[in-house]
Design a protein around this motif. Structure first.
Motif, PDB file in Angstrom:
ATOM      1  N   GLY A  95       0.736  -1.357  -0.023  1.00 25.18           N
ATOM      2  CA  GLY A  95      -0.025  -0.019   0.054  1.00 25.18           C
ATOM      3  C   GLY A  95       0.732   1.273   0.055  1.00 25.18           C
ATOM      4  N   THR A  96       2.090   1.141   0.105  1.00 23.03           N
ATOM      5  CA  THR A  96       3.046   2.550   0.227  1.00 23.03           C
ATOM      6  C   THR A  96       3.179   2.670  -1.557  1.00 23.03           C
ATOM      7  N   GLU A  97       3.680   3.881  -1.446  1.00 20.96           N
ATOM      8  CA  GLU A  97       4.123   4.313  -2.910  1.00 20.96           C
ATOM      9  C   GLU A  97       5.463   5.048  -2.878  1.00 20.96           C
ATOM     10  N   LEU A  98       6.142   4.761  -4.049  1.00 15.01           N
ATOM     11  CA  LEU A  98       7.371   5.277  -4.252  1.00 15.01           C
ATOM     12  C   LEU A  98       7.306   6.418  -5.397  1.00 15.01           C
ATOM     13  N   ASP A  99       7.761   7.497  -5.448  1.00 16.21           N
ATOM     14  CA  ASP A  99       7.703   8.620  -6.404  1.00 16.21           C
ATOM     15  C   ASP A  99       9.141   8.525  -7.197  1.00 16.21           C
ATOM     16  N   VAL A 100       8.939   8.441  -8.375  1.00 18.61           N
ATOM     17  CA  VAL A 100      10.068   8.596  -9.375  1.00 18.61           C
ATOM     18  C   VAL A 100      10.049   9.697  -9.986  1.00 18.61           C
ATOM     19  N   SER A 101      11.026  10.730 -10.308  1.00 19.14           N
ATOM     20  CA  SER A 101      10.937  11.876 -10.841  1.00 19.14           C
ATOM     21  C   SER A 101      12.304  12.230 -11.286  1.00 19.14           C
ATOM     22  N   GLY A 102      12.364  13.178 -12.405  1.00 18.23           N
ATOM     23  CA  GLY A 102      13.520  13.622 -12.860  1.00 18.23           C
ATOM     24  C   GLY A 102      13.597  13.540 -14.639  1.00 18.23           C
ATOM     25  N   LYS A 103      14.814  13.584 -15.165  1.00 18.79           N
ATOM     26  CA  LYS A 103      14.746  13.445 -16.424  1.00 18.79           C
ATOM     27  C   LYS A 103      15.076  11.920 -16.874  1.00 18.79           C
ATOM     28  N   ILE A 104      14.390  11.179 -17.095  1.00 20.70           N
ATOM     29  CA  ILE A 104      14.445   9.745 -17.126  1.00 20.70           C
ATOM     30  C   ILE A 104      15.309   9.384 -18.308  1.00 20.70           C
ATOM     31  N   LEU A 105      15.180   9.923 -19.505  1.00 17.84           N
ATOM     32  CA  LEU A 105      15.874   9.569 -20.447  1.00 17.84           C
ATOM     33  C   LEU A 105      17.321   9.991 -20.874  1.00 17.84           C
ATOM     34  N   ASP A 106      17.571  10.880 -19.705  1.00 17.05           N
ATOM     35  CA  ASP A 106      18.668  11.526 -19.510  1.00 17.05           C
ATOM     36  C   ASP A 106      19.513  10.939 -18.540  1.00 17.05           C
ATOM     37  N   ARG A 107      19.049   9.801 -17.674  1.00 12.68           N
ATOM     38  CA  ARG A 107      19.436   8.867 -16.718  1.00 12.68           C
ATOM     39  C   ARG A 107      19.713  10.005 -15.711  1.00 12.68           C
ATOM     40  N   GLU A 108      18.867  10.937 -15.284  1.00 10.25           N
ATOM     41  CA  GLU A 108      19.115  11.770 -14.134  1.00 10.25           C
ATOM     42  C   GLU A 108      17.783  12.014 -13.283  1.00 10.25           C
ATOM     43  N   PHE A 109      17.653  10.839 -12.661  1.00  5.68           N
ATOM     44  CA  PHE A 109      16.365  10.948 -11.512  1.00  5.68           C
ATOM     45  C   PHE A 109      16.510  10.417 -10.350  1.00  5.68           C
ATOM     46  N   ALA A 110      15.401  10.485  -9.517  1.00  2.00           N
ATOM     47  CA  ALA A 110      15.483  10.036  -8.190  1.00  2.00           C
ATOM     48  C   ALA A 110      14.390   9.281  -7.908  1.00  2.00           C
ATOM     49  N   ILE A 111      14.490   8.206  -6.643  1.00  2.00           N
ATOM     50  CA  ILE A 111      13.481   7.334  -6.332  1.00  2.00           C
ATOM     51  C   ILE A 111      13.339   7.797  -4.707  1.00  2.00           C
ATOM     52  N   GLU A 112      12.037   8.364  -4.457  1.00  2.00           N
ATOM     53  CA  GLU A 112      11.861   8.684  -3.212  1.00  2.00           C
ATOM     54  C   GLU A 112      10.550   7.773  -2.497  1.00  2.00           C
ATOM     55  N   TYR A 113      10.473   8.047  -1.281  1.00  2.00           N
ATOM     56  CA  TYR A 113       9.573   7.438  -0.490  1.00  2.00           C
ATOM     57  C   TYR A 113       9.039   8.495   0.806  1.00  2.00           C
TER      58      TYR A 113
END
Length: 163
Positions: A95-113
């Motif tokens: 039931g928890t969610e992680l958020d993935v955001s950033g420039k995915i195609l540039d391989r510059e992103f973060a995974i957060e909880y």
């Protein structure tokens, strides 16, 4: 804990190794060809399947499902689109969610909880061409899950770009 991924234009059926920070093979991403849906397996060095990744067949938006031992571990889908950043939502089975955001195609992103950084994916601190790093920030985080999430969102973003 840091992992290195040799980036290439990934196609279904392509396999590639993910190395640890010492250059040792840590995980194999095994792309399955000749399937009706996009399918990958994240395996350990001995070839044991740790996480299966496949595209959900009946979904309004592209959705990927991560499974461990036949049980759904997480569902990943595109959250919202902006001009500068991509956003994906990872709904875990508990039931928890992680958020993935950033420039995915540039391989510059973060995974957060819950606004806390779990992993940073980046090319910035690497000098090897076509390589990006997955830096697991929290010691109690599941590196296998976070690597599977990174592989998955990159695949979804590349499929979106093709469409």
């Amino acid at each position: 804990m840091r992992f290195l991924v040799r980036d290439r234009l990934l196609g279904i059926g392509e396999d590639y190794w993910i190395e640890d920070q010492h250059g040792d093979k840590a995980f194999l991403v095994d792309g399955k060809a000749m399937r009706l849906r996009d399918t990958f397996e994240l395996k350990d060095r001995q070839g044991h399947v740790l996480i299966s990744i496949h595209k959900k067949m009946l979904a309004l938006r592209d959705t990927m499902v991560l499974e461990r031992d036949g049980e759904t571990l997480a569902t990943i889908r595109h959250k919202r689109l902006s001009l500068l950043r991509n956003h994906y939502r990872v709904a875990l089975a508990d039931g928890t969610e992680l958020d993935v955001s950033g420039k995915i195609l540039d391989r510059e992103f973060a995974i957060e909880y819950d606004d806390e950084l779990l992993a940073q994916i980046s090319r910035r601190w690497l000098h090897v061409r076509e390589t990006y790093g997955v830096d697991i920030v929290r010691d109690d985080a599941d590196p296998t899950l976070l690597i599977a999430v990174a592989v998955c969102v990159i695949h979804l973003a590349e499929k979106e770009r093709e469409d």
